[in-house]
Design a protein around this motif. Structure first.
Motif, PDB file in Angstrom:
ATOM      1  N   ASN A 245     -26.488 -14.567 -11.473  1.00 39.76           N
ATOM      2  CA  ASN A 245     -25.378 -15.333 -10.927  1.00 39.76           C
ATOM      3  C   ASN A 245     -24.052 -14.735 -11.376  1.00 39.76           C
ATOM      4  O   ASN A 245     -23.994 -13.718 -12.071  1.00 39.76           O
ATOM      5  N   VAL A 246     -22.969 -15.395 -10.975  1.00 41.26           N
ATOM      6  CA  VAL A 246     -21.629 -14.879 -11.271  1.00 41.26           C
ATOM      7  C   VAL A 246     -21.383 -14.844 -12.775  1.00 41.26           C
ATOM      8  O   VAL A 246     -20.762 -13.901 -13.293  1.00 41.26           O
ATOM      9  N   THR A 247     -21.878 -15.844 -13.485  1.00 40.39           N
ATOM     10  CA  THR A 247     -21.645 -15.902 -14.930  1.00 40.39           C
ATOM     11  C   THR A 247     -22.262 -14.709 -15.630  1.00 40.39           C
ATOM     12  O   THR A 247     -21.655 -14.117 -16.536  1.00 40.39           O
ATOM     13  N   MET A 266     -16.806  -1.369 -13.386  1.00 36.65           N
ATOM     14  CA  MET A 266     -16.516  -1.288 -11.962  1.00 36.65           C
ATOM     15  C   MET A 266     -17.801  -1.300 -11.136  1.00 36.65           C
ATOM     16  O   MET A 266     -17.864  -1.903 -10.057  1.00 36.65           O
ATOM     17  N   GLU A 267     -18.851  -0.679 -11.654  1.00 32.44           N
ATOM     18  CA  GLU A 267     -20.138  -0.669 -10.943  1.00 32.44           C
ATOM     19  C   GLU A 267     -20.724  -2.074 -10.836  1.00 32.44           C
ATOM     20  O   GLU A 267     -21.202  -2.480  -9.770  1.00 32.44           O
ATOM     21  N   LYS A 268     -20.664  -2.845 -11.927  1.00 33.19           N
ATOM     22  CA  LYS A 268     -21.204  -4.204 -11.899  1.00 33.19           C
ATOM     23  C   LYS A 268     -20.381  -5.110 -10.994  1.00 33.19           C
ATOM     24  O   LYS A 268     -20.921  -5.970 -10.292  1.00 33.19           O
ATOM     25  N   MET A 272     -21.647  -7.139  -7.711  1.00 32.97           N
ATOM     26  CA  MET A 272     -21.430  -8.568  -7.538  1.00 32.97           C
ATOM     27  C   MET A 272     -20.827  -8.859  -6.165  1.00 32.97           C
ATOM     28  O   MET A 272     -21.207  -9.822  -5.491  1.00 32.97           O
ATOM     29  N   VAL A 273     -19.910  -8.015  -5.728  1.00 31.05           N
ATOM     30  CA  VAL A 273     -19.306  -8.197  -4.408  1.00 31.05           C
ATOM     31  C   VAL A 273     -20.327  -7.947  -3.311  1.00 31.05           C
ATOM     32  O   VAL A 273     -20.419  -8.686  -2.325  1.00 31.05           O
ATOM     33  N   MET A 307     -14.234  -6.847  -0.393  1.00 28.12           N
ATOM     34  CA  MET A 307     -14.136  -8.284  -0.661  1.00 28.12           C
ATOM     35  C   MET A 307     -13.544  -9.024   0.530  1.00 28.12           C
ATOM     36  O   MET A 307     -13.925 -10.160   0.825  1.00 28.12           O
ATOM     37  N   GLY A 308     -12.613  -8.387   1.258  1.00 32.08           N
ATOM     38  CA  GLY A 308     -11.988  -9.042   2.393  1.00 32.08           C
ATOM     39  C   GLY A 308     -12.896  -9.197   3.593  1.00 32.08           C
ATOM     40  O   GLY A 308     -12.619 -10.002   4.493  1.00 32.08           O
ATOM     41  N   LYS A 309     -14.011  -8.451   3.630  1.00 33.96           N
ATOM     42  CA  LYS A 309     -14.926  -8.538   4.762  1.00 33.96           C
ATOM     43  C   LYS A 309     -15.830  -9.765   4.707  1.00 33.96           C
ATOM     44  O   LYS A 309     -16.544 -10.055   5.664  1.00 33.96           O
TER      45      LYS A 309
END
Length: 378
Positions: A245-247, A266-268, A272-273, A307-309
């Motif tokens: 999950n996000v946490t 940055m990879e993680k 997540m995205v 993220m904007g997609k």
């Protein structure tokens, strides 16, 4: 035609329906009684549907109408012959249906003491009830252990778990084990927490939950064992078909930033995205700021575009941080692409960002800076 039939026919024609039925029943009964043979060996059956009053006949009709059409079986499959509830497996923890009557009263009493801040007295009541006829449920035990954990009394929380579930032979559930694991981790005993996890896998009638892995991940990260947290726990999460999950992602990303391993962070974040997990704007702003401070300005644009997609879209503050960094690095074309994204996605522009873009346009007109390509039209 005999005299009896004449009397019966006249009573049916003159009397109302209910009275006619009653009169006919009385006449038939009297006729059958007078016409019995003298031989007692072959008695003639007498009808039992004779009523003396119309109310009795109506009540009988109403009673027969409400009788069930299908008689339920005497023995129901799966239900014990003696009746009552089936016996519960003693090796399984309590369920919510066990929290009734005196055990519920005990649970409410302990909870009242906890809410009043009297944790020690609540612990004493729960411990003493083990020796009485009203033994506490696992929910009562978890409540007092959780209160010890929230008060940062991790040693007492561990001692209560050992007392209830090892010395007094109560059966813990996954919530009990999770509190034990997080207490060990906060107490700096991560190896013991890993032993508890192994015990759950081998002996418990249930599997570890996502909360279990999150507690272990946090404990390993706090102990600066980041590689073990990633290589071991991450593999176990995927093997148990539990989606991180996000946490969990945020704990790993923050640990990478603290260790100066920006590329792994940055990879993680990218994973997540891509997994479609919701990134709240506050954390996205913090993450992009960390990335820009570490000189990863160019890498921000493709991640923000990805993220904007998906929904929810990044807010205007996130775009503001990245656009300012790109303009500061004289990458005007990429910055303008993000401005167009904001307009296309309907994110809108902050008044402060609009003023900044107007200032950059004025600077461009005065020829102090030359853009790479395009113009700075707002």
């Amino acid at each position: 035609m005999t005299l009896t039939r004449l009397i019966l026919r006249s009573s049916l024609l003159r009397a109302p329906p209910t009275t006619a039925i009653i009169s006919a029943s009385i006449n038939l009964q009297s006729f059958s009684l007078h016409s019995q043979p003298s031989n007692p060996t072959f008695p003639v059956p007498v009808s039992s549907l004779a009523f003396s009053l119309a109310e009795e006949a109506t009540a009988e009709c109403r009673h027969r109408k409400h009788l069930p059409r299908i008689v339920p079986p005497l023995i129901v499959p799966g239900r014990p012959l003696g009746g009552g509830r089936p016996k519960r497996d003693p090796n399984l923890p309590d369920t919510i249906s066990d929290l009734v009557e005196p055990r519920l009263s005990l649970h409410n009493r302990v909870q009242s003491l906890i809410h009043a801040g009297d944790i020690d007295n609540a612990s004493a009541v729960a411990r003493q009830s083990v020796f009485s006829d009203i033994r506490p449920t696992v929910f009562t035990c978890n409540a007092i252990i959780a209160s010890m954990y929230r008060s940062q009394r991790y040693t007492d929380a561990i001692a209560l778990f050992i007392y209830f579930f090892k010395q007094c032979n109560l059966i813990p559930n996954i919530v009990s084990y999770n509190y034990l694991i997080i207490s060990y981790c906060e107490n700096g005993e991560v190896d013991k927490a890993l032993e508890v996890y192994q015990h759950i896998k081998e002996n418990a009638p249930f599997s570890p939950s996502a909360v279990t892995f999150r507690h272990l991940t946090k404990g390993l990260i706090d102990a600066k064992r980041i590689d073990e947290a990633v290589n071991w726990l991450w593999k176990m999460l995927c093997g148990k078909s539990l989606s991180p999950n996000v946490t969990t992602y945020r704990m790993l990303i923050d640990a990478y930033f603290k260790a100066g391993r920006v590329d792994e962070a940055m990879e993680k974040f990218t994973k997540m995205v891509e997994a479609g997990l919701r990134v709240i704007p506050t954390y996205a702003n913090k993450w992009f700021s960390e990335l820009i401070e570490n000189g990863k300005i160019v890498e921000c644009e493709p991640i923000l575009t990805k993220m904007g997609k998906s929904d929810p879209k990044p807010d205007a503050a996130t775009y503001d941080i990245v656009i300012r960094a790109l303009f500061g690095a004289c990458d005007y074309e990429t910055g303008l692409n993000l401005v167009q994204q904001m307009i296309r996605y309907g994110v809108g522009e902050w008044p402060v960002l609009k003023e900044y873009l107007l200032e950059q346009q004025q600077v461009n007109r005065e020829g102090l800076h030359q853009p790479k390509a395009g113009s700075l039209a707002v």
